[in-house]
Design an enzyme around this catalytic site. Structure first.
Site, PDB file in Angstrom:
ATOM      1  CD  GLU A 178      24.232 -44.724   8.092  1.00 45.88           C
ATOM      2  OE1 GLU A 178      24.007 -44.135   7.015  1.00 45.88           O
ATOM      3  OE2 GLU A 178      24.218 -45.968   8.215  1.00 45.88           O
ATOM      4  CG  HIS A 180      27.973 -48.184  11.045  1.00 43.71           C
ATOM      5  ND1 HIS A 180      29.112 -48.448  10.320  1.00 43.71           N
ATOM      6  CD2 HIS A 180      27.028 -47.852  10.133  1.00 43.71           C
ATOM      7  CE1 HIS A 180      28.872 -48.272   9.033  1.00 43.71           C
ATOM      8  NE2 HIS A 180      27.617 -47.918   8.887  1.00 43.71           N
ATOM      9  NE  ARG A 214      27.647 -52.781   5.737  1.00 39.38           N
ATOM     10  CZ  ARG A 214      27.119 -51.589   6.000  1.00 39.38           C
ATOM     11  NH1 ARG A 214      25.824 -51.474   6.225  1.00 39.38           N
ATOM     12  NH2 ARG A 214      27.874 -50.526   6.039  1.00 39.38           N
ATOM     13  CD  GLU A 249      22.716 -49.316   5.011  1.00 40.28           C
ATOM     14  OE1 GLU A 249      22.850 -48.296   4.354  1.00 40.28           O
ATOM     15  OE2 GLU A 249      23.109 -49.419   6.182  1.00 40.28           O
ATOM     16  CG  HIS A 301      20.424 -48.923   0.936  1.00 34.10           C
ATOM     17  ND1 HIS A 301      21.163 -49.137  -0.205  1.00 34.10           N
ATOM     18  CD2 HIS A 301      20.922 -47.792   1.506  1.00 34.10           C
ATOM     19  CE1 HIS A 301      22.072 -48.172  -0.307  1.00 34.10           C
ATOM     20  NE2 HIS A 301      21.947 -47.347   0.722  1.00 34.10           N
TER      21      HIS A 301
HETATM   22 MN    MN Z   1      23.636 -47.593   7.237  1.00 29.46          MN
END
Ligand code: MN
Length: 286
Positions: A148, A184, A215, A244, A8
């Protein structure tokens, strides 16, 4: 395996000036990635020709992702809002095509952000119709659309694989797939393996985001990557895996706050990206 591995853009840069684009694309190559995913929340601000040239020079491919906003939410009850959303999505599709990409994904079916109420029946129908409309345009451009699904704090339309597959069945277009992001899934799914198998059984497992529970760096949080990678192999997944990660060291004008990136989970994007690439090689075998 033929899986392509992506990274990303927010691992490298928060904007997309010519200098930022060069840094991001050259760094992606240096860290061993095949693709870069552009964060095109404002697709009209991208110079597609410059981007395509840099991608070509570096032998790197591109995908495009974004989330809609309050003003462009295609799952709104307000037809004017839906129309603005479609206009933005059409721009993002044009950007995807013009940089030579074949994938447009993200939260393209709703606002990316917290809602104060569930989606309405009219809102969901508006979203289904908008994605079908975009998919027809995307087919002509050779682009696949990825939905997504996100955790409950980032959309109220699609939070699980099951909901996403039902939505895709309603959209009823061949070039619309489920985009599974383990960050997620970790919040919403009963089973990582079950979700992968369900998406694959429907023929709709189209794109994967690899992100840690916090993250930050892959393998330092609580995501069960072993189970997830095993499930991908069980179903013979041949698609893209994109790393990501977000830290307040690299700030996008809107995305970083929308995703609630309030602290530094890392300092050096290159160290992070190379470690993640090695983690994917070791854990997944690609
Ligand atoms: Mn994502």
């Amino acid at each position: 395996m033929s899986n392509q591995i992506g990274v990303h853009a927010l691992v490298w840069v928060g904007g997309w000036s010519p200098d930022e684009a060069r840094l991001a694309i050259e760094s992606s190559r240096e860290a061993g990635y095949d693709l870069i995913e552009l964060a095109a929340l404002d697709p009209d601000s991208f110079d597609a020709d410059m981007t395509a040239r840099l991608l070509q020079e570096n032998g790197i491919g591109a995908g495009v992702s974004l989330g809609l906003s309050d003003a462009t939410d295609v799952s709104s009850d307000d037809p004017e809002c839906v129309a603005r959303g479609r206009e933005l999505l059409a721009s993002a599709l044009a950007l995807t095509r013009d940089v030579g990409g074949s994938y447009l994904g993200g939260v393209i079916f709703s606002k990316l952000g917290r809602y104060a109420a569930p989606v309405t029946a009219r809102g969901r129908a508006n979203s289904v119709e908008s994605i079908a409309w975009l998919a027809d345009k995307a087919l002509d451009a050779g682009v696949t659309l990825g939905l997504e699904f996100c955790n409950r704090y980032e959309t109220n339309v699609l939070n699980t694989t099951e909901q996403t597959l039902a939505f895709i069945a309603d959209v009823d277009r061949p070039n619309v797939v489920a985009h599974l992001d383990v960050y997620h899934m970790n919040i919403e799914e009963v089973s990582f393996s079950g979700a992968v198998h369900a998406a694959a059984a429907a023929g709709k497992l189209g794109y994967v985001h690899l992100g840690e529970s916090h993250r930050g760096a892959l393998g330092t949080g609580s995501i069960p990557f072993e189970e997830f990678f095993r499930a991908l192999h069980e179903v013979g997944y041949q698609g893209v895996l994109t790393f990501e990660s977000f830290s307040s060291r690299v700030v996008h004008p809107t995305l970083s706050s929308t995703l609630a990136i309030w602290r530094d989970t890392w300092d050096d994007g290159m160290v992070l990206a190379k470690d993640a690439r090695e983690f994917i090689r070791t854990g997944f075998g690609a």
